[in-house]
Scaffold this motif. Structure first.
Motif, PDB file in Angstrom:
ATOM      1  N   UNK A 215       6.996   6.709 -11.429  1.00 33.95           N
ATOM      2  CA  UNK A 215       7.813   6.291 -10.293  1.00 33.95           C
ATOM      3  C   UNK A 215       7.044   6.463  -8.995  1.00 33.95           C
ATOM      4  N   UNK A 216       7.375   5.622  -8.035  1.00 36.62           N
ATOM      5  CA  UNK A 216       6.804   5.712  -6.695  1.00 36.62           C
ATOM      6  C   UNK A 216       7.824   6.380  -5.790  1.00 36.62           C
ATOM      7  N   UNK A 217       7.363   7.243  -4.907  1.00 34.26           N
ATOM      8  CA  UNK A 217       8.274   7.959  -4.009  1.00 34.26           C
ATOM      9  C   UNK A 217       8.912   7.040  -2.978  1.00 34.26           C
ATOM     10  N   UNK A 218       8.324   5.904  -2.738  1.00 27.07           N
ATOM     11  CA  UNK A 218       8.889   4.994  -1.753  1.00 27.07           C
ATOM     12  C   UNK A 218       7.812   4.410  -0.863  1.00 27.07           C
ATOM     13  N   UNK A 219       8.201   3.589   0.105  1.00 26.87           N
ATOM     14  CA  UNK A 219       7.234   2.947   1.007  1.00 26.87           C
ATOM     15  C   UNK A 219       6.378   3.994   1.719  1.00 26.87           C
ATOM     16  N   UNK A 220       5.101   3.695   1.836  1.00 26.51           N
ATOM     17  CA  UNK A 220       4.206   4.596   2.555  1.00 26.51           C
ATOM     18  C   UNK A 220       3.517   5.617   1.690  1.00 26.51           C
ATOM     19  N   UNK A 221       3.863   5.676   0.405  1.00 22.82           N
ATOM     20  CA  UNK A 221       3.241   6.634  -0.504  1.00 22.82           C
ATOM     21  C   UNK A 221       2.271   5.903  -1.422  1.00 22.82           C
ATOM     22  N   UNK A 222       1.051   6.410  -1.494  1.00 21.59           N
ATOM     23  CA  UNK A 222       0.016   5.775  -2.305  1.00 21.59           C
ATOM     24  C   UNK A 222       0.293   5.975  -3.789  1.00 21.59           C
ATOM     25  N   UNK A 223       0.178   4.906  -4.556  1.00 24.09           N
ATOM     26  CA  UNK A 223       0.344   4.978  -6.005  1.00 24.09           C
ATOM     27  C   UNK A 223      -1.016   5.251  -6.642  1.00 24.09           C
ATOM     28  N   UNK A 224      -1.147   6.300  -7.484  1.00 29.45           N
ATOM     29  CA  UNK A 224      -2.431   6.594  -8.139  1.00 29.45           C
ATOM     30  C   UNK A 224      -2.931   5.399  -8.937  1.00 29.45           C
ATOM     31  N   UNK A 225      -4.252   5.396  -9.217  1.00 28.67           N
ATOM     32  CA  UNK A 225      -4.879   4.248  -9.839  1.00 28.67           C
ATOM     33  C   UNK A 225      -4.442   3.956 -11.252  1.00 28.67           C
ATOM     34  N   UNK A 226      -3.972   4.942 -12.009  1.00 31.55           N
ATOM     35  CA  UNK A 226      -3.580   4.709 -13.396  1.00 31.55           C
ATOM     36  C   UNK A 226      -2.281   5.429 -13.704  1.00 31.55           C
ATOM     37  N   UNK A 227      -1.673   5.022 -14.801  1.00 34.91           N
ATOM     38  CA  UNK A 227      -0.429   5.665 -15.232  1.00 34.91           C
ATOM     39  C   UNK A 227      -0.657   7.144 -15.522  1.00 34.91           C
ATOM     40  N   UNK A 228      -1.741   7.447 -16.205  1.00 32.05           N
ATOM     41  CA  UNK A 228      -2.043   8.834 -16.555  1.00 32.05           C
ATOM     42  C   UNK A 228      -2.236   9.689 -15.318  1.00 32.05           C
ATOM     43  N   UNK A 229      -2.939   9.169 -14.321  1.00 34.16           N
ATOM     44  CA  UNK A 229      -3.152   9.918 -13.087  1.00 34.16           C
ATOM     45  C   UNK A 229      -1.831  10.190 -12.380  1.00 34.16           C
ATOM     46  N   UNK A 230      -0.970   9.204 -12.402  1.00 33.42           N
ATOM     47  CA  UNK A 230       0.337   9.370 -11.766  1.00 33.42           C
ATOM     48  C   UNK A 230       1.138  10.481 -12.444  1.00 33.42           C
ATOM     49  N   UNK A 231       1.103  10.496 -13.763  1.00 34.50           N
ATOM     50  CA  UNK A 231       1.846  11.522 -14.506  1.00 34.50           C
ATOM     51  C   UNK A 231       1.270  12.915 -14.266  1.00 34.50           C
ATOM     52  N   UNK A 232      -0.051  13.007 -14.177  1.00 36.05           N
ATOM     53  CA  UNK A 232      -0.675  14.308 -13.951  1.00 36.05           C
ATOM     54  C   UNK A 232      -0.350  14.864 -12.569  1.00 36.05           C
ATOM     55  N   UNK A 233       0.063  14.006 -11.655  1.00 33.05           N
ATOM     56  CA  UNK A 233       0.469  14.443 -10.329  1.00 33.05           C
ATOM     57  C   UNK A 233       1.978  14.685 -10.237  1.00 33.05           C
TER      58      UNK A 233
END
Length: 495
Positions: A215-233
């Motif tokens: 999930x993205x936090x909303x406008x203005x928040x950078x989305x990590x480059x991969x699904x795995x990176x996003x989950x690790x954050x």
């Protein structure tokens, strides 16, 4: 001196640690919420209580104990007699008389090197075990405080205080009375789960009914480059089956009881084109935060555990009191503190979660269409050496504390078919949670807490639809309390 849970608001000095992962992603940051004035809390907040009863899921244990000066005994009351609820109270003379007998659970446990200390100290600095728990005095005083103040947390839920016109996904704001059992970190994750924009998805191996979603936090928040990176954050969640809605209820129950071991969960209807159709068909699903800090075994066939544990080994470690009488690393211990198992057993019994301590359905009569019957697991109950536990999970940063996952349980399990195997071998339970169960406040607390999740609230028919479910859990609580009395089990103030 006796202890109880007074249902207070938390003090401003409580250590509520927000998720490192959630903040590191540039998401919502923890805000400092000023506590309301003491006068607003009413007489339920007695001056002798330390109001650290509700802790965050990642916060530290409070440094002070919850203590209350017991009211004087009534005329004719004998301290060595049997109290009204059937639990025997010892007088000081009885305590001295039985000091060297070593028959009670609390009597003179030896502390081993490396074991955590779970005892109080008197004025001379000598250690002593907490005294017996006087249910009669504690709950007489709690009930009196509740009846005296209608503005307390235990007042009857009034519909006009919780209007259906509030259409926010998560109904928590300064306009509403704050809920002390939900930390700032809990609130942020609930809002994130309920309103975050779907950016990617992935299947969970060996779990076809569960989808991992970033999930993205909303406008203005950078989305990590991969699904795995996003989950690790810490930006991922697990979207579960619609039938697992009880897991949302379980999250709120966990927080109200002061256990703080489950992961934040909400109910949500998705509309994203990224997800498969069955996830966007208009049926709300439970969404649980995915914690990247949970430790999993490398074995792909046993990755739903942090440690391998059999039923026989589990019963053995309950007897040696890991972290209290023996070191956490000594066999048969697996690094989990003894107090954690009492929390887990109480939680699983109230929800009737068998797929953790009793995945083989040995402790109740399963229906023929149960997975444990269809997969021929139930027949293994004849040989306890073959039984293993699942979903025994800890965090990498907190390996001695359990994390409760897959808490959907059995909301409709009948009272004559409850699974008492879930409490087998448990000789002490968390006093704070037991206090809530016996206080009579559970219905009001749950209604107030569940109201915050609008979609869950509406899907269950509001207060009128939720009351039968809450009454079922309350009945299980009464049965568990009777079990504690019948077995004369200890209520541990450190749990």
């Amino acid at each position: 001196m006796v202890t109880t849970l007074p249902l207070p608001l938390p003090p401003s000095d409580i250590d509520r640690l927000p998720s490192r992962a959630l903040n590191s992603a540039g998401g919502v940051r923890a805000r400092v919420r000023e506590p309301p004035p003491a006068a607003a809390l009413g007489p339920l907040l007695l001056p002798n209580f330390h109001s650290g009863a509700w802790k965050s899921s990642r916060g530290k244990e409070p440094s002070k104990r919850l203590m209350m000066v017991a009211e004087p005994p009534k005329p004719g009351w004998k301290a060595s007699g049997v109290v009204a609820n059937g639990i025997k109270e010892r007088s000081h003379a009885d305590s001295r008389k039985n000091k060297h007998k070593g028959k009670s659970i609390s009597s003179k446990r030896k502390e081993k090197p490396g074991a955590s200390q779970h005892s109080t100290k008197n004025s001379s600095g000598k250690k002593k075990s907490p005294g017996p728990w006087d249910h009669r005095k504690v709950f007489t005083k709690l009930k009196a405080a509740v009846e005296k103040d209608d503005s307390s947390w235990c007042q009857r839920f009034r519909k006009e205080d919780f209007p259906d016109s509030d259409q926010r996904r998560i109904r928590i704001s300064p306009d509403l009375q704050p809920l002390p059992w939900l930390s700032e970190d809990d609130t942020q994750k609930m809002e994130f789960l309920a309103g975050g924009e779907v950016v990617s998805k992935a299947r969970v191996p060996a779990h076809g009914q569960v989808l991992q979603v970033a999930l993205n936090h909303g406008p203005g928040h950078r989305v990590p480059g991969s699904h795995s990176e996003s989950c690790q954050q810490g930006n991922c969640c697990l979207v579960k089956r619609p039938d697992d809605w009880f897991e949302v209820f379980a999250f709120h129950l966990d927080r109200i009881l002061g256990l703080n071991r489950s992961l934040p969960a909400v109910l949500r209807t998705f509309h994203s084109e990224i997800l498969p159709y069955k996830y966007t068909s208009g049926i709300p699903r439970p969404v649980v935060w995915w914690d990247p800090d949970i430790q999993h075994l490398a074995d792909s066939d046993n990755d739903q555990n942090s440690v391998p544990l059999t039923w026989v080994q589990y019963q053995e470690l309950l007897q040696v009191h890991c972290g209290m009488e023996v070191d956490l690393s000594s066999a048969p211990c697996v690094g989990v503190h003894h107090s954690e198992w009492g929390r887990l057993a109480l939680f699983d019994f109230l929800l009737q979660v068998n797929d953790r301590l009793d995945r083989y359905c040995c402790g109740f009569r399963p229906d023929p269409n149960e997975v444990c019957v269809e997969n021929l697991m139930h027949v293994k109950c004849r040989n306890t050496k073959e039984l293993v536990l699942v979903h025994i999970l800890v965090r990498k940063t907190e390996p001695s504390r359990l994390v409760f996952i897959d808490n959907a349980g059995r909301p409709h399990q009948s009272a004559d078919n409850l699974n008492f195997r879930l409490v087998e071998g448990i000789n002490e339970f968390p006093e704070k949670a037991v206090s809530v169960l016996q206080s009579g406040c559970l219905e009001s607390l749950l209604l107030r807490s569940l109201y915050t999740d609008r979609e869950f609230w509406d899907s269950q028919g509001g207060a009128s639809g939720l009351r039968p479910l809450i009454h079922t859990v309350q009945q299980r609580g009464k049965i568990l309390l009777q079990h504690i009395r019948d077995k004369k089990l200890r209520l541990n103030r450190d749990l």
